[in-house]
Design an enzyme around this catalytic site. Structure first.
Site, PDB file in Angstrom:
ATOM      1  N   TYR A  30      -8.938   3.291  -1.724  1.00 23.45           N
ATOM      2  CA  TYR A  30      -7.829   2.558  -0.916  1.00 23.45           C
ATOM      3  C   TYR A  30      -7.033   3.625   0.098  1.00 23.45           C
ATOM      4  O   TYR A  30      -6.297   4.459  -0.565  1.00 23.45           O
ATOM      5  CB  TYR A  30      -6.491   1.863  -1.844  1.00 23.45           C
ATOM      6  CG  TYR A  30      -5.694   1.067  -1.139  1.00 23.45           C
ATOM      7  CD1 TYR A  30      -6.070  -0.071  -0.295  1.00 23.45           C
ATOM      8  CD2 TYR A  30      -4.182   1.466  -1.135  1.00 23.45           C
ATOM      9  CE1 TYR A  30      -5.052  -0.846   0.373  1.00 23.45           C
ATOM     10  CE2 TYR A  30      -3.269   0.619  -0.782  1.00 23.45           C
ATOM     11  CZ  TYR A  30      -3.682  -0.465   0.269  1.00 23.45           C
ATOM     12  OH  TYR A  30      -2.813  -1.287   0.803  1.00 23.45           O
ATOM     13  N   HIS A  80      -4.122  -8.245   5.459  1.00 24.63           N
ATOM     14  CA  HIS A  80      -5.489  -7.717   5.949  1.00 24.63           C
ATOM     15  C   HIS A  80      -5.949  -8.565   7.315  1.00 24.63           C
ATOM     16  O   HIS A  80      -7.160  -8.493   7.565  1.00 24.63           O
ATOM     17  CB  HIS A  80      -6.565  -7.610   4.836  1.00 24.63           C
ATOM     18  CG  HIS A  80      -6.044  -6.988   3.829  1.00 24.63           C
ATOM     19  ND1 HIS A  80      -5.701  -5.754   3.719  1.00 24.63           N
ATOM     20  CD2 HIS A  80      -5.892  -7.293   2.420  1.00 24.63           C
ATOM     21  CE1 HIS A  80      -5.166  -5.232   2.364  1.00 24.63           C
ATOM     22  NE2 HIS A  80      -5.337  -6.188   1.680  1.00 24.63           N
ATOM     23  N   ARG A 102     -21.073 -10.690  15.648  1.00 23.34           N
ATOM     24  CA  ARG A 102     -20.738 -11.487  16.476  1.00 23.34           C
ATOM     25  C   ARG A 102     -19.860 -11.121  17.487  1.00 23.34           C
ATOM     26  O   ARG A 102     -19.370 -10.066  17.517  1.00 23.34           O
ATOM     27  CB  ARG A 102     -20.149 -12.843  15.615  1.00 23.34           C
ATOM     28  CG  ARG A 102     -19.181 -12.346  14.762  1.00 23.34           C
ATOM     29  CD  ARG A 102     -18.250 -13.442  14.054  1.00 23.34           C
ATOM     30  NE  ARG A 102     -17.470 -12.681  13.110  1.00 23.34           N
ATOM     31  CZ  ARG A 102     -16.139 -12.283  13.256  1.00 23.34           C
ATOM     32  NH1 ARG A 102     -15.649 -12.246  14.604  1.00 23.34           N
ATOM     33  NH2 ARG A 102     -15.427 -11.833  12.322  1.00 23.34           N
ATOM     34  N   GLU A 119     -17.023  -2.229   7.857  1.00 20.06           N
ATOM     35  CA  GLU A 119     -17.935  -3.355   7.950  1.00 20.06           C
ATOM     36  C   GLU A 119     -18.586  -3.245   9.408  1.00 20.06           C
ATOM     37  O   GLU A 119     -17.725  -2.926  10.519  1.00 20.06           O
ATOM     38  CB  GLU A 119     -17.345  -4.674   7.462  1.00 20.06           C
ATOM     39  CG  GLU A 119     -16.297  -5.322   8.332  1.00 20.06           C
ATOM     40  CD  GLU A 119     -16.016  -6.760   8.051  1.00 20.06           C
ATOM     41  OE1 GLU A 119     -16.694  -7.336   7.468  1.00 20.06           O
ATOM     42  OE2 GLU A 119     -15.146  -7.209   8.440  1.00 20.06           O
ATOM     43  N   GLY A 159     -12.053 -12.518   6.605  1.00 21.94           N
ATOM     44  CA  GLY A 159     -10.750 -12.938   6.800  1.00 21.94           C
ATOM     45  C   GLY A 159     -10.012 -12.317   6.018  1.00 21.94           C
ATOM     46  O   GLY A 159      -8.783 -12.932   5.702  1.00 21.94           O
ATOM     47  N   LYS A 195      -5.668  -9.545  11.424  1.00 24.19           N
ATOM     48  CA  LYS A 195      -5.072  -8.920  12.738  1.00 24.19           C
ATOM     49  C   LYS A 195      -4.141  -9.724  13.437  1.00 24.19           C
ATOM     50  O   LYS A 195      -4.250 -10.905  13.489  1.00 24.19           O
ATOM     51  CB  LYS A 195      -6.234  -8.526  13.595  1.00 24.19           C
ATOM     52  CG  LYS A 195      -7.257  -7.770  13.028  1.00 24.19           C
ATOM     53  CD  LYS A 195      -8.684  -7.812  13.735  1.00 24.19           C
ATOM     54  CE  LYS A 195      -9.628  -6.833  12.995  1.00 24.19           C
ATOM     55  NZ  LYS A 195     -10.996  -7.194  13.357  1.00 24.19           N
ATOM     56  N   ASN A 214     -19.245  -6.560  12.199  1.00 23.27           N
ATOM     57  CA  ASN A 214     -19.230  -7.832  12.331  1.00 23.27           C
ATOM     58  C   ASN A 214     -20.350  -8.366  13.371  1.00 23.27           C
ATOM     59  O   ASN A 214     -20.518  -7.688  14.712  1.00 23.27           O
ATOM     60  CB  ASN A 214     -18.121  -8.332  13.011  1.00 23.27           C
ATOM     61  CG  ASN A 214     -16.937  -8.343  11.846  1.00 23.27           C
ATOM     62  OD1 ASN A 214     -17.250  -8.993  10.769  1.00 23.27           O
ATOM     63  ND2 ASN A 214     -15.981  -7.994  12.159  1.00 23.27           N
ATOM     64  N   LYS A 274     -21.409  -6.467   2.638  1.00 21.62           N
ATOM     65  CA  LYS A 274     -20.877  -5.149   3.000  1.00 21.62           C
ATOM     66  C   LYS A 274     -21.234  -3.940   2.550  1.00 21.62           C
ATOM     67  O   LYS A 274     -21.235  -2.924   2.859  1.00 21.62           O
ATOM     68  CB  LYS A 274     -19.353  -5.259   2.619  1.00 21.62           C
ATOM     69  CG  LYS A 274     -18.598  -6.351   3.514  1.00 21.62           C
ATOM     70  CD  LYS A 274     -17.175  -6.494   3.362  1.00 21.62           C
ATOM     71  CE  LYS A 274     -16.608  -7.786   4.222  1.00 21.62           C
ATOM     72  NZ  LYS A 274     -15.009  -7.386   4.173  1.00 21.62           N
ATOM     73  N   LYS A 325     -13.226  -4.951  -3.633  1.00 22.77           N
ATOM     74  CA  LYS A 325     -13.452  -6.006  -2.532  1.00 22.77           C
ATOM     75  C   LYS A 325     -14.801  -6.977  -2.739  1.00 22.77           C
ATOM     76  O   LYS A 325     -15.648  -6.326  -3.593  1.00 22.77           O
ATOM     77  CB  LYS A 325     -13.509  -5.050  -1.217  1.00 22.77           C
ATOM     78  CG  LYS A 325     -12.606  -4.274  -0.773  1.00 22.77           C
ATOM     79  CD  LYS A 325     -13.056  -3.329   0.572  1.00 22.77           C
ATOM     80  CE  LYS A 325     -12.981  -3.884   1.768  1.00 22.77           C
ATOM     81  NZ  LYS A 325     -13.358  -2.877   2.716  1.00 22.77           N
TER      82      LYS A 325
HETATM   83  P1  ADP Z   1     -12.469  -8.504   6.209  1.00 25.74           P
HETATM   84  O1  ADP Z   1     -14.094  -8.804   6.255  1.00 25.74           O
HETATM   85  O2  ADP Z   1     -12.001  -9.464   5.090  1.00 25.74           O
HETATM   86  O3  ADP Z   1     -11.912  -8.686   7.411  1.00 25.74           O
HETATM   87  P2  ADP Z   1     -12.496  -5.704   6.224  1.00 25.74           P
HETATM   88  O4  ADP Z   1     -13.526  -5.058   5.178  1.00 25.74           O
HETATM   89  O5  ADP Z   1     -13.046  -5.901   7.606  1.00 25.74           O
HETATM   90  O6  ADP Z   1     -12.339  -7.307   5.364  1.00 25.74           O
HETATM   91  O7  ADP Z   1     -11.006  -5.105   5.840  1.00 25.74           O
HETATM   92  C1  ADP Z   1      -9.912  -5.889   6.257  1.00 25.74           C
HETATM   93  C2  ADP Z   1      -8.695  -4.985   6.426  1.00 25.74           C
HETATM   94  O8  ADP Z   1      -8.346  -4.658   5.278  1.00 25.74           O
HETATM   95  C3  ADP Z   1      -8.814  -3.769   7.209  1.00 25.74           C
HETATM   96  O9  ADP Z   1      -8.447  -3.861   8.457  1.00 25.74           O
HETATM   97  C4  ADP Z   1      -7.769  -3.149   6.295  1.00 25.74           C
HETATM   98  O10 ADP Z   1      -6.479  -3.406   7.010  1.00 25.74           O
HETATM   99  C5  ADP Z   1      -7.903  -3.517   5.036  1.00 25.74           C
HETATM  100  N1  ADP Z   1      -8.661  -2.585   4.310  1.00 25.74           N
HETATM  101  C6  ADP Z   1     -10.311  -2.628   4.154  1.00 25.74           C
HETATM  102  N2  ADP Z   1     -10.657  -1.820   3.585  1.00 25.74           N
HETATM  103  C7  ADP Z   1      -9.702  -0.984   3.138  1.00 25.74           C
HETATM  104  C8  ADP Z   1      -9.614   0.255   2.349  1.00 25.74           C
HETATM  105  N3  ADP Z   1     -10.653   0.903   1.708  1.00 25.74           N
HETATM  106  N4  ADP Z   1      -8.211   1.112   2.334  1.00 25.74           N
HETATM  107  C9  ADP Z   1      -7.058   0.217   2.609  1.00 25.74           C
HETATM  108  N5  ADP Z   1      -7.118  -0.570   3.614  1.00 25.74           N
HETATM  109  C10 ADP Z   1      -8.573  -1.543   3.467  1.00 25.74           C
END
Ligand code: ADP
Length: 446
Positions: free
Chosen positions: A202, A235, A291, A287, A164, A237, A289, A116, A158
């Protein structure tokens, strides 16, 4: 075009890929664990090969077993689906080294975007803004506190390799940082074999908005607009929709173009998704993805384009065959992820399906590998059905989803259908006024 494709996955997504192949006259090879001998993806494929015992680590994550299956079956290409090995650069390399086509981007793109931090670095260079945070990995508590104080609490720790929704945790103050760092490092090491972590601001009330892109690997790229995936629990969907109720056409076109231009500049091949948090009118990249996404059907419903077919075309070296002006987004689509979990406690609920009836009628699509007599295994992801509906307007789409949920029968196990029915009836969902924290707050209240 390929003659035979091996589908290195299971469940509804394996079926989804099988269906695209069938419609293109391509033979399919299913792989399966011993727990999945009777699974629908095995039943419908032209051939199937058992690749190991129930544990994913020994079957669906076992690249060598999958490679042997491809050799035995004489496949020419491998589609990794979603999850499992779909974002594993070493697997993609292994596929290519054995002379098969990997239906996905180059191993280099998977590697860059899979981390990431390098992903944020790569898109920043292309003029895309990212969530404020540390520029590199966090090595010690003091540095973490300095950076957090700089960007302001609360911050999110993170995992660089996270996925996931795992490997991230909020720290509200300097006093919490040490414990939060240790928690994330440990969780990420256990889940992803890597304990590198970083820090992000955040965000308090963003929406999760992602852009579906497609590149031909030669510098041409298009986008299919956005999906709004703000209805989330832990976190992850729960409901996705397209278009987003929060974007104007002008904003949509601008962010879509930016993502497509980045895809072209990267000479990216195949399907990809740029994920953003959208708050106060600004997009912040989180991020990419590399795929197909679980929620790709909502984009298919509003664009009328089969994205798996497009993946197969591009992987076979054919041009995209579509210009941006060919992508016309019409109407509204919603997807409900139905999982084998208790709708209130979210306790896993594997078991025998005693009765199954899928909804139908105008504008309804069901992507599911369920059937009466099927046994939902405790070994894999709890997603058992994706219910997707399409209608001319968002209001009609909500009504249609409620109607379709009412028709849906999955007996013998607990599912999240009652939760979806409840969410669809909520005023905030109906008016489109929800952010990524809405569901957690709502569940905490009820
Ligand atoms: P993953 O790869 O585990 O899916 P992501 O980076 O895509 O992780 O984040 C998944 C979810 O986590 C996002 O859709 C959001 O809801 C929450 N999230 C990620 N980063 C932040 C952030 N900086 N502030 C608030 N929520 C976040």
């Amino acid at each position: 075009m390929f003659k035979k494709v091996l589908i290195a996955n299971r469940g509804e997504i394996a079926l989804r890929i099988h269906r695209a192949c069938r419609e293109m006259g391509i033979q399919t090879v299913a792989v399966h664990s011993t727990a999945d001998s009777d699974a629908m993806h095995v039943r419908l494929a032209d051939e199937s090969v058992c690749i190991g015992p129930p544990q994913s680590r020994l079957s669906y994550l076992n690249g060598q077993a999958i490679m042997s299956a491809a050799i035995i079956a004489g496949a020419d290409a491998i589609h990794p689906g979603v999850g499992f090995l779909s974002e594993n650069a070493e697997f993609a390399e292994m596929v290519e080294e054995h002379g098969f086509t990997f239906i996905g981007p180059s191993p280099d793109h998977i590697r860059t975007m899979g981390d990431k931090l390098t992903a944020k670095e790569a898109v920043k260079k292309l003029g895309i803004s990212v969530v404020p945070g540390s520029d590199g990995p966090i090595t010690d508590d003091a540095a973490a506190i300095r950076i957090a104080a700089d960007i302001g609490f609360p911050v999110l720790v993170k995992a660089v390799s996270g996925g996931g929704g795992r490997g991230m945790k909020v720290a509200h103050s300097a006093a919490e940082i040490g414990a939060v760092l240790s928690h994330c490092r440990a969780e990420s090491m256990a889940s992803f074999g890597d304990d590198t972590v970083y820090i992000e601001k955040y965000l308090a009330k963003p929406r999760h908005i992602e852009i579906q892109v497609f590149g031909d690997g030669k510098g041409n790229a298009i986008h299919f607009g956005e999906r709004d995936c703000s209805m989330q629990r832990r976190h992850q969907k729960v409901i996705e929709e397209a278009p987003s109720p929060a974007l104007s056409d002008a904003t949509r076109n601008a962010i879509g173009k930016r993502a497509a231009d980045a895809t072209a500049a990267l000479k990216y091949r195949g399907a990809g998704t740029f994920e953003f948090l959208y708050e106060d009118g600004a997009f912040h990249f989180i991020e990419m993805n590399t795929r197909l996404q679980v929620e790709h059907p909502v984009s298919e419903m509003i664009s009328g384009v089969d994205l798996v077919r497009l993946q197969l075309r591009v992987a076979a070296g054919l041009p995209l065959g579509l210009k941006q002006s060919d992508i016309v987004l019409a109407g509204h689509a919603i997807e409900c992820r139905i999982t084998a979990e208790h709708p209130e406690t979210f306790a896993p609920s594997p078991g025998l399906i005693t009765e199954y009836h899928a909804p139908g009628g105008p504008g309804v699509r069901v992507d599911s590998a369920l059937y009466t007599g099927y046994r939902v295994s405790p070994h894999y992801d709890s997603l058992v059905s994706k219910l997707i509906v399409h209608a001319d307007t968002r209001a009609e789409c909500v009504m249609r989803m409620q109607r379709a949920l009412d028709e849906c029968v999955i007996s013998g196990i607990e599912t999240t259908i009652p939760l979806h029915r409840h969410l669809l009836s909520e005023k905030d969902f109906q008016s489109g006024k929800y952010d990524i924290h809405w569901l957690e707050k709502h569940l905490a209240r009820s």
